[in-house]
Each structure stands twice: as C-alpha cells, then as structure tokens.
Design an enzyme around this catalytic site. Structure first.
Site, mmCIF file in Angstrom:
data_model
loop_
_atom_site.group_PDB
_atom_site.id
_atom_site.type_symbol
_atom_site.label_atom_id
_atom_site.label_comp_id
_atom_site.label_asym_id
_atom_site.label_seq_id
_atom_site.Cartn_x
_atom_site.Cartn_y
_atom_site.Cartn_z
ATOM 1 N N ASP A 167 0.805 -1.212 0.000
ATOM 2 C CA ASP A 167 0.000 0.000 0.000
ATOM 3 C C ASP A 167 0.846 1.274 0.000
ATOM 4 O O ASP A 167 0.664 2.143 0.837
ATOM 5 C CB ASP A 167 -0.900 -0.056 1.253
ATOM 6 C CG ASP A 167 -1.850 1.117 1.372
ATOM 7 O OD1 ASP A 167 -2.343 1.596 0.337
ATOM 8 O OD2 ASP A 167 -2.102 1.551 2.511
ATOM 9 N N GLU A 419 3.698 -7.843 7.683
ATOM 10 C CA GLU A 419 2.438 -8.499 7.362
ATOM 11 C C GLU A 419 2.573 -9.639 6.360
ATOM 12 O O GLU A 419 1.876 -9.685 5.350
ATOM 13 C CB GLU A 419 1.417 -7.467 6.863
ATOM 14 C CG GLU A 419 1.133 -6.417 7.918
ATOM 15 C CD GLU A 419 -0.125 -5.613 7.643
ATOM 16 O OE1 GLU A 419 -0.553 -5.540 6.483
ATOM 17 O OE2 GLU A 419 -0.683 -5.076 8.600
ATOM 18 N N TYR A 475 -6.181 -2.886 13.053
ATOM 19 C CA TYR A 475 -7.077 -1.836 12.557
ATOM 20 C C TYR A 475 -8.494 -1.988 13.093
ATOM 21 O O TYR A 475 -9.465 -1.786 12.370
ATOM 22 C CB TYR A 475 -7.017 -1.789 11.021
ATOM 23 C CG TYR A 475 -5.705 -1.192 10.570
ATOM 24 C CD1 TYR A 475 -5.543 0.194 10.507
ATOM 25 C CD2 TYR A 475 -4.608 -1.992 10.277
ATOM 26 C CE1 TYR A 475 -4.324 0.751 10.147
ATOM 27 C CE2 TYR A 475 -3.389 -1.440 9.918
ATOM 28 C CZ TYR A 475 -3.255 -0.069 9.852
ATOM 29 O OH TYR A 475 -2.063 0.501 9.504
ATOM 30 N N GLU A 513 1.330 -0.793 14.082
ATOM 31 C CA GLU A 513 0.407 -0.011 13.244
ATOM 32 C C GLU A 513 -0.966 0.015 13.903
ATOM 33 O O GLU A 513 -1.421 -1.011 14.416
ATOM 34 C CB GLU A 513 0.243 -0.627 11.842
ATOM 35 C CG GLU A 513 1.407 -0.412 10.931
ATOM 36 C CD GLU A 513 1.179 -0.918 9.493
ATOM 37 O OE1 GLU A 513 0.010 -0.977 9.043
ATOM 38 O OE2 GLU A 513 2.190 -1.259 8.847
ATOM 39 N N TRP A 558 -0.067 4.496 12.742
ATOM 40 C CA TRP A 558 0.029 4.510 11.279
ATOM 41 C C TRP A 558 -0.774 5.687 10.779
ATOM 42 O O TRP A 558 -1.959 5.738 11.009
ATOM 43 C CB TRP A 558 -0.521 3.199 10.692
ATOM 44 C CG TRP A 558 -0.187 3.054 9.239
ATOM 45 C CD1 TRP A 558 -1.024 3.229 8.176
ATOM 46 C CD2 TRP A 558 1.086 2.710 8.698
ATOM 47 N NE1 TRP A 558 -0.347 3.012 7.003
ATOM 48 C CE2 TRP A 558 0.946 2.700 7.294
ATOM 49 C CE3 TRP A 558 2.342 2.436 9.262
ATOM 50 C CZ2 TRP A 558 2.023 2.402 6.443
ATOM 51 C CZ3 TRP A 558 3.398 2.145 8.413
ATOM 52 C CH2 TRP A 558 3.222 2.126 7.020
HETATM 53 C C1 EVA Z 1 -3.138 0.744 5.793
HETATM 54 N N1 EVA Z 1 -2.091 -1.244 6.647
HETATM 55 O O1 EVA Z 1 -4.065 0.049 5.426
HETATM 56 C C2 EVA Z 1 -1.819 0.076 6.192
HETATM 57 C C3 EVA Z 1 -0.845 -0.028 5.033
HETATM 58 C C4 EVA Z 1 0.446 -0.698 5.549
HETATM 59 O O2 EVA Z 1 -0.568 1.245 4.497
HETATM 60 C C5 EVA Z 1 -1.192 -2.220 6.659
HETATM 61 O O3 EVA Z 1 1.183 -2.620 6.724
HETATM 62 O O4 EVA Z 1 -1.525 -3.242 7.208
HETATM 63 C C6 EVA Z 1 0.131 -2.100 5.968
HETATM 64 O O5 EVA Z 1 1.418 -0.702 4.584
HETATM 65 O O6 EVA Z 1 -3.229 1.955 5.854
#
Ligand code: EVA
Length: 609
Positions: A167, A419, A475, A513, A558
């Site tokens: 990404d 990841e 996330y 992250e 992140w």
């Molecule tokens: C994202 N998520 O979705 C981030 C990516 C990143 O930019 C991840 O490790 O899991 C990745 O590169 O924003």
C-alpha cells in the site's frame, strides 16, 4: 558475504568522496530497445532529471507515472588522475528496484533490491584524468522473486503495469545520493562495536576489518574532542569508567577515529560516531542501558510531494522537528530501510529505530492493506516454486541492511517482514532462516521482530515464537467494525488481547500499526469515518485498550504523514492515515497524541509501576 564495504562515504586524510547528485540525463525505455540500441554507451534525447528523486511525479503524462520497465540515467564524471592507485567506486545509496551500471559503455556492476546501497568498482575501468560516461539502467518491475513483492501485467496497448502487493506508490529510480569515492587499496573495510554497560563503566568490544595489513589504532574522543580512550589492534575491548551513555532522546556520541599504519606510514583513516548503549529484552520489558522504555511514535514512509521517495534533507529535518514536538521517541522504517541520513540524525537526536527490511507484500493480494486489515488471508505464500529465489533475495537484503546499519545506536531492532502470510507451516522454515541470519550477523544481537497482520492471530500464527518482541498491526475501529460499531471493535480487540495474554509469552508487545484514514478537510459532529473527529475517537479507544495490558510496551501509529499509494477505490489520492498531512501540517489527532505522549513517562508500565 558482500564483496564491498558499506561504510558510510567520508572524506578523511586518506579517503575521498564526492556526491554526483544534480541533473542527469534521463530516458524511459517504453519499447524495451535500450539494450539493443546500446544506450549503455549514451542514452538518446535531451531530457534531464534530478538525482536523487523518484522519476514519477515530475511529468504530466500518466504513462510515465505508471511506467513499469527500464529507465536510463546518464552523467559524465571526471575521474581525477590523483585517484590512480586507490580503489575507486561509484556508490549508489539505492537504485529501485534493480540496476545495471555501465562506465564508458562497459557493464561494471549490477544490483538487485531497491533500498540499500551498492558499489560499482571502477578501479580498473576508469579513464583517469578524463571525463567518463556513467550510465545506469534502473528497472522498477515488481515480481514475486524479490522484495517488495508484487506482479506486473501487460495492458492491451502493450504497456506494462506494476501491481504492488503493498500500500505505497511504487516510486522508483535513483532516489538516493550517488557518490564517486576513492579509498586506499587494502584499507579499512568494516567495523563492529558492541557494548556492555555496568553501573558506572562500560566495555566496548570492537573488531576492525581491513583488506590489507598494518597496525590499527583506535582512539575514542568525547563530544568536547578530548581523548577518552584508545586501543591498538584489530580487535579488543575498551574499558571506560564513567562513560557518557547514549540514551533515548538524550543522545551522546563519541567519535572513534581509526588509523591504519604500515611501516610507520598512515595508509588509511576513518571515523565513526559511537553511541554507548545496550539494548535488551528482559521478560516483557524493552531495556535501554538496563532501563525500561515505552515506545511512542510512528510507522513512517519516505514520501514527499514532487520528489516522491527521493531523499531530501529538508523533509527529514521537518519530520524530526515534528516528531520532537509531538513527544515521539521512536519510529519503524516501514516498509524498507531509509536513507542513511535518517539514521545519522536519529543517532544525534536520540530516536529509537526499528529497522525494517523491504519485505512487504509476502501475502498475495492487490488490496493487501484491506485483506490484511480484515484478516482475509491468502495462504501458502511460501510454498511456491519461486520461494527459494525470493528467500535468497530476502536474506541478501537482511545482510545488506545489517551491514549498513549495525553501528547506529538509534537502531534497536530488526523488523524482518511486514504483514507476511504466517499461518501456514511453510512460513516457518522461511522465517527461521531470516531470524537466524539476523542473529548471526549482528554482533550486538539486537532483538528481532516482524509486523503481524490480524490473521496472524494467537491461535493461527505459526511464527510469532521467533520474535523477540511481538509487533501487531491492528485496525480495530477502521477495517474491522468502524464507525458507530466502534464499541464492538473495542470488545473484539480486547478479546484478542485477552487471548495473547493467556499465552503468557513473557515478551513485550508493541503496536507497530493502528490508525484511521482521515481527510484534513473533513470535520463532522457527531463524527463520521474519515473525519478528524473520528480519527481522534478511534485513537482514544485504542489507547484505552493498550493501557489496560501491562505487556504492551509501545505504540507506533500509522502513519506519520499522508502518503501516496496506487490509485483505487479505497484510496483518495493516497493513504490518509497521517497524523500530519503530506505537507507536514498537523491534523487534530496530532494534538491528542502530543498530550498523551508528553504525559507518558519513558518507563511507562515498567514492572512495579
Ligand atoms: C493501511 N495497513 O491500510 C496500512 C498499510 C500498511 O498502508 C497495513 O502494513 O496493514 C500495511 O502498509 O493503511
């Protein structure tokens, strides 16, 4: 073993190095005719481009920005007669993702991998006292046999297109400085330091490699220029009473000056900053000089308007000022090793770096960030016929990274993958080879880790036991149960954390992250996803969870700043999870983090607190 030295280029009494940065000739090989057409001897056209810089964002033509294939660079280099008798090199800070180098039409070097330096030895091929033509063919195609992984397709118009399994935009070209260097034949080629720190003294073990013979003198000067200690011989241990230690956001750098003499004559001299500090993991603690630290900071990118991933001292300076302002003490070089200048500045500023090899996309998916964020794992990435080739490239990048960065006090850990697919048995031997190599090569035996996506769960991940500390990319509240369902996200997150807790791993965890896409232009009360209000709400929820688990010893949000990605339905001209905008101005969440981080003590959650 590498057959060249990755010591940072310096001018000393015996060494000469000069940047070749500036405007270079440039041509894009749309029709793949460059090799046949002998562009190696001189490239066609009159286009000029800056080095260092990514080539993509200068042009107004989309077929250039999206180009996949070979681009060619050319410059003329005067190689003075005075260099005769020395070893002479062209040193590339990086060529993304692979390069072939030609001097006066003859191929002199090639290198695979886009984020680490390499040297082209031109000692025997230079025309001394004359202008020499330097041509570099740089290829930016993504494959599954090198890192970062991706693929490329051919469109119906015959043009190739890269499809990253990651990404961030596939910026490429000569993105870091290029040097002409001359060093003594048989001179100093490698240096290793390791430290053992006691209450009021420190032992500094050192090894110096040379390509020749002669005696070695090592002198250690303090920041006032006073001689603190000295030693003779290629290896040994220096004992220092009352050393001034290097500490988090409180750096202190000695300067080691190494002199190599033969028959009383100086043949080589090199100097290197030395930060005396020890990094260890003890139980669930990360210790610097025996004291527990809590990591506060970011996953970053090298990313900037117009010059893309091209290194800029100005952007670097601004980034450090913002990180200091917000109360950060660390960052991960997601998802590739950064320009060497970043580490030199971290050494000076006392930042802690988790240094990451460019191993991203080892998880087959074009919307990797989404699939990884939601746990839709692809399986068996490591049982393809091409896996051994990929592993070789990956091991080589680990070797180059450690070789380049091992003497930075700021580097406290190696991140060996981001990841990856880790739920299949085939990942175990692959990962083990990487972790073993890092342990072997690093004299300081720094902790090793890899950043785990959500399907690398306590029950499914086959590889977390290899990590000296666990790094989670999570996330919850964004890809998983975002918006009004944030309450469920919190519950789900706590459930996962309880599972980790019940494993009793006795290791520190960090969040490598967590974050929410946020448009700096959007405000909304009550919040909606993408608004600044939502980013703050979500961070508060996640921090509440972090705070309830004593083994969580760090948080790296992140991302530091918005950054460019491939275009697509999930990205609005890039990833907007920045705490700062791409032009490095704060979103609301920056103030939230500043309040939190300025109030969290460095030894937050240390045992007994
Ligand atoms: C994202 N998520 O979705 C981030 C990516 C990143 O930019 C991840 O490790 O899991 C990745 O590169 O924003």
């Amino acid at each position: 073993m590498l057959d060249y030295s990755l010591l940072y280029p310096l001018n000393t009494a015996t060494r000469f190095s000069m940047k070749l940065d500036g405007m270079w000739k440039f041509a894009i090989d749309f029709d793949s005719v460059g090799m046949e057409g002998n562009w190696a001897s001189g490239i066609p056209g009159h286009d000029m481009i800056p080095v260092p810089a990514s080539f993509q964002d200068f042009y107004t033509d989309k077929s250039i920005r999206e180009f996949a294939g070979d681009v060619w660079y050319e410059t003329d280099v005067m190689i003075p007669s005075s260099m005769k008798g020395k070893k002479v090199f062209i040193r590339f800070g990086a060529a993304t993702h692979r390069a072939e180098v030609f001097l006066n039409g003859r191929k002199i070097a090639q290198h695979e991998g886009g984020f680490l330096p390499f040297l082209a030895d031109i000692t025997d091929s230079s025309d001394y006292g004359r202008v020499n033509r330097l041509v570099v063919k740089v290829n930016n195609e993504l494959t599954e046999t090198n890192i970062p992984c991706g693929m490329n397709i051919t469109l119906s118009n015959g043009r190739k297109m890269n499809k990253p399994y990651f990404d961030f935009f596939n910026y490429s070209g000569l993105q870091r400085s290029v040097y002409l260097m001359a060093v003594p034949d048989g001179g100093i080629s490698d240096i290793d330091f390791s430290f053992s720190v006691a209450a009021s003294s420190a032992d500094i073990a050192y090894t110096i490699k040379t390509d020749g013979s002669g005696s070695i003198l090592l002198e250690l000067f303090d920041e006032d220029g006073a001689l603190a200690a000295s030693a003779e011989g290629k290896d040994g241990v220096i004992h220092l009473e009352n050393p001034h230690l290097w500490n988090v956001r409180d750096a202190y750098l000695y300067e080691a000056v190494i002199t190599q003499k033969e028959n009383g004559e100086i043949v080589d001299t090199y100097s290197i900053p030395v930060g005396i500090r020890e990094v260890r993991i003890r139980g669930a603690e990360i210790l610097i000089n025996g004291s527990p630290v809590y990591l506060k900071g970011f996953g970053k990118h090298e990313d900037n308007e117009i010059t893309g991933r091209g290194f800029s001292f100005g952007v670097m300076k601004r980034d450090y000022e913002l990180m200091k302002w917000i109360g950060a003490n660390s960052f991960r070089t997601s998802h590739y090793p950064y320009d060497e200048e970043m580490y030199r500045m971290a050494d000076r500023e006392g930042f802690l770096i988790i240094d990451e090899v460019p191993a991203v996309g080892l998880f087959e998916s074009l919307t990797n960030f989404f699939d990884a964020g939601t746990g839709k794992g692809a399986h068996s990435f490591f049982s393809k016929p091409t896996t051994p080739v990929l592993l070789n490239a990956h091991l080589k990048a680990v070797e180059e990274m450690i070789q380049r960065d091992k003497n930075h006090p700021s580097v406290i850990a190696w991140s060996l993958l981001n990841e990856p697919e880790s739920t299949d048995e085939n990942s175990v031997p692959y990962f083990t080879a990487l972790f073993d190599l890092a342990r072997d090569l690093d004299v300081q035996k720094r902790p090793r880790t890899f950043a785990m996506e959500v399907s690398s769960s306590p029950t499914k991940c086959k590889c977390y036991h290899l990590s000296d500390f666990i790094s989670l990319n999570r996330y919850y509240g964004w890809y998983i149960l975002g918006g009004y369902e944030i309450t469920e996200a919190e519950e789900r997150f706590r459930k996962e954390m309880d599972e980790w807790q019940s494993l009793n791993l006795g290791k520190p965890f960090i969040f490598s992250e967590y974050g929410a896409d946020t448009l700096s232009t959007e405000h909304k009360i009550p919040s909606v996803m993408w608004s600044q209000e939502y980013q703050c709400e979500m961070l508060e929820m996640l921090h509440r969870v972090f705070d309830s688990y004593s083994f969580v010893k760090g948080e790296q949000v992140w991302n530091f700043a918005d950054f460019q990605t491939t275009e697509g339905l999930m990205r609005v001209n890039g990833n907007k999870k920045g705490i700062f905008t791409r032009s490095r101005q704060p979103k609301d969440a920056a103030y939230l983090l500043k309040r939190r981080w300025e109030n969290l003590p460095l030894d937050y959650k240390s045992e007994g607190k």
